[in-house]
Design a protein around this motif. Structure first.
Motif, mmCIF file in Angstrom:
data_model
loop_
_atom_site.group_PDB
_atom_site.id
_atom_site.type_symbol
_atom_site.label_atom_id
_atom_site.label_comp_id
_atom_site.label_asym_id
_atom_site.label_seq_id
_atom_site.Cartn_x
_atom_site.Cartn_y
_atom_site.Cartn_z
ATOM 1 N N GLU A 1 8.551 0.655 1.821
ATOM 2 C CA GLU A 1 7.994 1.792 1.084
ATOM 3 C C GLU A 1 6.481 1.847 1.255
ATOM 4 O O GLU A 1 5.897 2.914 1.464
ATOM 5 C CB GLU A 1 8.359 1.642 -0.396
ATOM 6 N N ILE A 2 5.859 0.661 1.176
ATOM 7 C CA ILE A 2 4.402 0.606 1.321
ATOM 8 C C ILE A 2 3.994 1.068 2.716
ATOM 9 O O ILE A 2 3.076 1.879 2.883
ATOM 10 C CB ILE A 2 3.897 -0.818 1.043
ATOM 11 N N SER B 1 4.553 4.792 3.076
ATOM 12 C CA SER B 1 3.565 5.513 2.269
ATOM 13 C C SER B 1 2.213 5.558 2.970
ATOM 14 O O SER B 1 1.552 6.591 2.998
ATOM 15 C CB SER B 1 3.407 4.840 0.896
ATOM 16 N N LYS B 2 1.821 4.426 3.558
ATOM 17 C CA LYS B 2 0.557 4.410 4.290
ATOM 18 C C LYS B 2 0.612 5.389 5.461
ATOM 19 O O LYS B 2 -0.371 6.068 5.757
ATOM 20 C CB LYS B 2 0.263 3.002 4.814
ATOM 21 N N ALA C 1 -0.833 7.841 2.035
ATOM 22 C CA ALA C 1 -1.118 7.293 0.710
ATOM 23 C C ALA C 1 -2.425 6.505 0.753
ATOM 24 O O ALA C 1 -2.664 5.756 1.693
ATOM 25 C CB ALA C 1 0.009 6.393 0.254
ATOM 26 N N ASN D 1 -5.014 3.556 -0.657
ATOM 27 C CA ASN D 1 -4.763 2.215 -1.191
ATOM 28 C C ASN D 1 -4.586 2.258 -2.701
ATOM 29 O O ASN D 1 -3.764 1.542 -3.257
ATOM 30 C CB ASN D 1 -5.907 1.278 -0.830
ATOM 31 N N ILE E 1 -1.082 3.207 -3.651
ATOM 32 C CA ILE E 1 -0.115 2.137 -3.426
ATOM 33 C C ILE E 1 -0.294 1.034 -4.454
ATOM 34 O O ILE E 1 0.664 0.454 -4.949
ATOM 35 C CB ILE E 1 -0.267 1.591 -1.996
ATOM 36 N N LEU F 1 -1.530 -6.930 -0.169
ATOM 37 C CA LEU F 1 -1.316 -5.572 0.321
ATOM 38 C C LEU F 1 -1.895 -5.339 1.707
ATOM 39 O O LEU F 1 -1.324 -4.620 2.514
ATOM 40 C CB LEU F 1 -1.906 -4.574 -0.677
#
Ligand SMILES: Nc1ncnc2c1ncn2[C@@H]1O[C@H](COP(=O)(O)OP(=O)(O)OP(=O)(O)O)[C@@H](O)[C@H]1O
Ligand SMILES: [Mg+2]
Lengths: 237, 302
Positions: free
Chosen positions: B204-205, B208-209, B213, B215, B218, B296
């Motif tokens: 998902e991260i 999203s990036k 998205a 930082n 996130i 992250l």
């Protein structure tokens, strides 16, 4: 009055010519391990243009698209997208560049912890749209790729072609100004691939810049457009 | 601006959903945090109660003032008036020398000795009840009184107060050390919870990036999660302390009646409760922040 209009025209011309396009200048891309995926690429894509990217497997099509989306950075030369050099782009500015891009991945990159609707919703959540507006847009995008009836389905329950179309819906839901599609018709039968190409064409008609990679040379015959041929990382004349 | 508010609201809802998604694990985490926090906070509550109970049991502090033997009645009246008007004095009690002798006779059983005295050797005395309860202010008042004329001997019975003070100081230190250690535990728990969450949400991260998205976007759900978990842990600690106090009070009723007094342990004050919740929520947030900063950046889309 006359002066103002001419300045405005100048400005919009400038935007058309310089800002909203993709420009590769003597680009080299070497992956860790020494493999040179792209060699000395120079080309430009104007705003609103539709360009096909062809080449055999391993020719560097995905790499080229990743360079545009700043997922990879060039080792030599420069990649300029919407007037911004991806190499010198600050990491804080990167998300805002990507919001202008619709990305359709070769491996879909769908999320299996949520249904089709929520997968398409994600880009809108990221941009902070309110719920009602988002829902409308998501359904419109799903409708466009013929998946409106499957909005509650988990992507894992969708066929390969349906997954591909879901990925397209997610890419277009935010109305990007540049659409990058990596083999979007790879898993689709002729009928659906035709349909997808018509969707792309409709985006092209409203001024979206499209770069579509494919190894299906037949598409080129049915949808005449400029094509960039890659062969072992080099642009063929 | 509106978009930002919507985003935050969405994240809050999302955080609750995530918490509810794994109810048992979340509950256990919250309980562990609650127990960890309830130990120092419970110690703090007991110390506070000890302080007030000790004050009740030992009675109010008092300063005894013995007058010079040659002090006249007029001077005694004047001194009495001055003492009553003193700002640091709550009330006074006059003990005439005859009364003192009589009490001495009765209480010590030294009737023969006392009876054999040619004259009363005891001075007149005042018992001064100060307003303040703490040792420093009491000593200040004593030193002030020492400089008054006709005051031959001024005595502050502060030994109990000093003992109590040192016990309390020791207790506070112990509670402080415990609180510091368990705060680290709380941060560690949150750190690990968030680390696991980041690992399971890797895809998902990444995606999203890829679709723009920031930082901050996130990071936010993880930070909110840590905050919420800490807050709920704080509430759990509060409830644990409340429950323990209720049990203790129940068994104290008999004991208190035995001593003819009616004290019961009281819970954290409103301010202290608020501090507990803010502190636990902050620690949760901090643990999440450390974890997010640590993990992250390792996730970059390919
Ligand atoms: N992350 C990577 N690390 C190392 N080498 C890579 C990486 N990604 C791609 N390559 C190599 O770079 C070359 C070009 O890869 P790319 O994925 O761009 O090809 P492609 O034209 O998209 O192929 P296909 O049609 O199979 O998708 C290949 O030889 C590939 O092995
Ligand atoms: Mg590819």
């Amino acid at each position: 009055m006359l002066k103002r209009i001419s300045r405005w025209t100048q400005h919009s011309l400038y935007k058309k010519l310089i800002v909203k396009m993709i420009k590769f200048n003597q680009v080299y891309k070497r992956y860790p391990g020494g493999h040179e995926a792209l060699r000395n690429l120079s080309f430009e894509i104007a705003e609103g243009e539709m360009v096909f990217l062809t080449g055999h497997s391993g020719a560097g099509k995905s790499t080229l698209l990743k360079l545009i989306a700043a997922i990879e950075r060039p080792n030599g030369g420069s990649v300029i997208v919407k007037g911004q050099n991806t190499k010198s782009l600050k990491s804080a500015a990167l998300p805002y560049l990507r919001r202008n891009l619709g990305l359709i991945f070769q491996d879909h990159k769908l999320l299996f912890d949520r249904n089709a609707f929520d997968n398409v919703l994600l880009p809108l959540q990221i941009c902070g749209y309110d719920h009602r507006e988002s829902a409308k847009r998501v359904r419109a995008a799903l409708d466009k790729v013929g998946l409106l009836k499957r909005e509650k389905a988990n992507p894992i329950a969708l066929s390969g072609g349906e997954q591909q179309r879901l990925c397209i819906a997610r890419a277009i839901v935010n109305r990007p100004s540049i659409l990058l599609a990596d083999e979007p018709t790879g898993n689709l039968d002729a009928e659906y691939s035709e349909e997808i190409m018509h969707i792309f064409k409709s985006f092209h008609q409203v001024g979206v810049t499209l770069v579509v990679s494919t190894h299906d040379e037949g598409i080129l015959r049915r949808f005449p457009a400029r094509a960039l041929h890659l062969k072992q990382g080099e642009l063929q004349p | 601006m509106k978009g930002l508010i919507i985003q935050h609201w969405q994240v809050i809802r999302l955080t609750f959903q995530r918490l509810m998604h794994t109810p048992i694990a979340s509950l256990l985490n919250i309980l562990v945090i609650g127990i960890a926090l309830s130990l120092p906070m419970g110690g703090y509550v007991l110390l506070k109660n000890l302080q007030s109970v000790a004050g009740q049991v030992a009675g109010p502090p008092q300063i005894s003032v013995f007058l010079a033997l040659d002090t006249s009645q007029a001077e005694i009246d004047r001194i009495s008036k001055q003492l009553k008007e003193h700002a640091a004095v709550d009330r006074i009690e006059f003990v005439p020398r005859d009364l003192a002798l009589k009490q001495l006779q009765q209480s010590t059983g030294l009737e023969d000795v006392v009876g054999g005295l040619a004259r009363n050797p005891l001075p007149d005395a005042f018992i001064v009840y100060p307003v303040a309860m703490d040792v420093q202010k009491l000593e200040l008042l004593r030193d002030d009184l020492k400089s008054w004329p006709h005051f031959e001997h001024v005595q502050l019975d502060s030994s109990w107060a000093r003992k109590l003070e040192s016990i309390l100081r020791f207790g506070r230190l112990a509670v402080g050390i415990l609180a510091a250690m368990l705060s680290f535990a709380l941060i560690a728990i949150t750190f690990n919870t968030i680390r696991l969450q980041i690992l399971t949400r890797r895809e998902e991260i990444e995606v999203s990036k890829l679709i723009g998205a920031t930082n901050g976007f996130i990071r936010r759900p993880f930070l909110y999660y840590g905050f919420l978990q800490g807050l709920l842990g704080g509430i759990a600690a509060w409830l644990i302390i409340a429950l323990s106090l209720a049990l203790l009070n129940y068994s104290l009723v008999g004991l208190a009646q035995l001593y003819g007094s009616s004290f019961s342990l009281s819970h954290l004050s409103f301010g202290d409760s608020l501090t507990l919740l803010v502190f636990s929520a902050y620690l949760g947030w901090l643990g999440a922040w450390l974890s997010v900063s640590q993990h992250l950046w390792q996730i970059e889309p390919r």
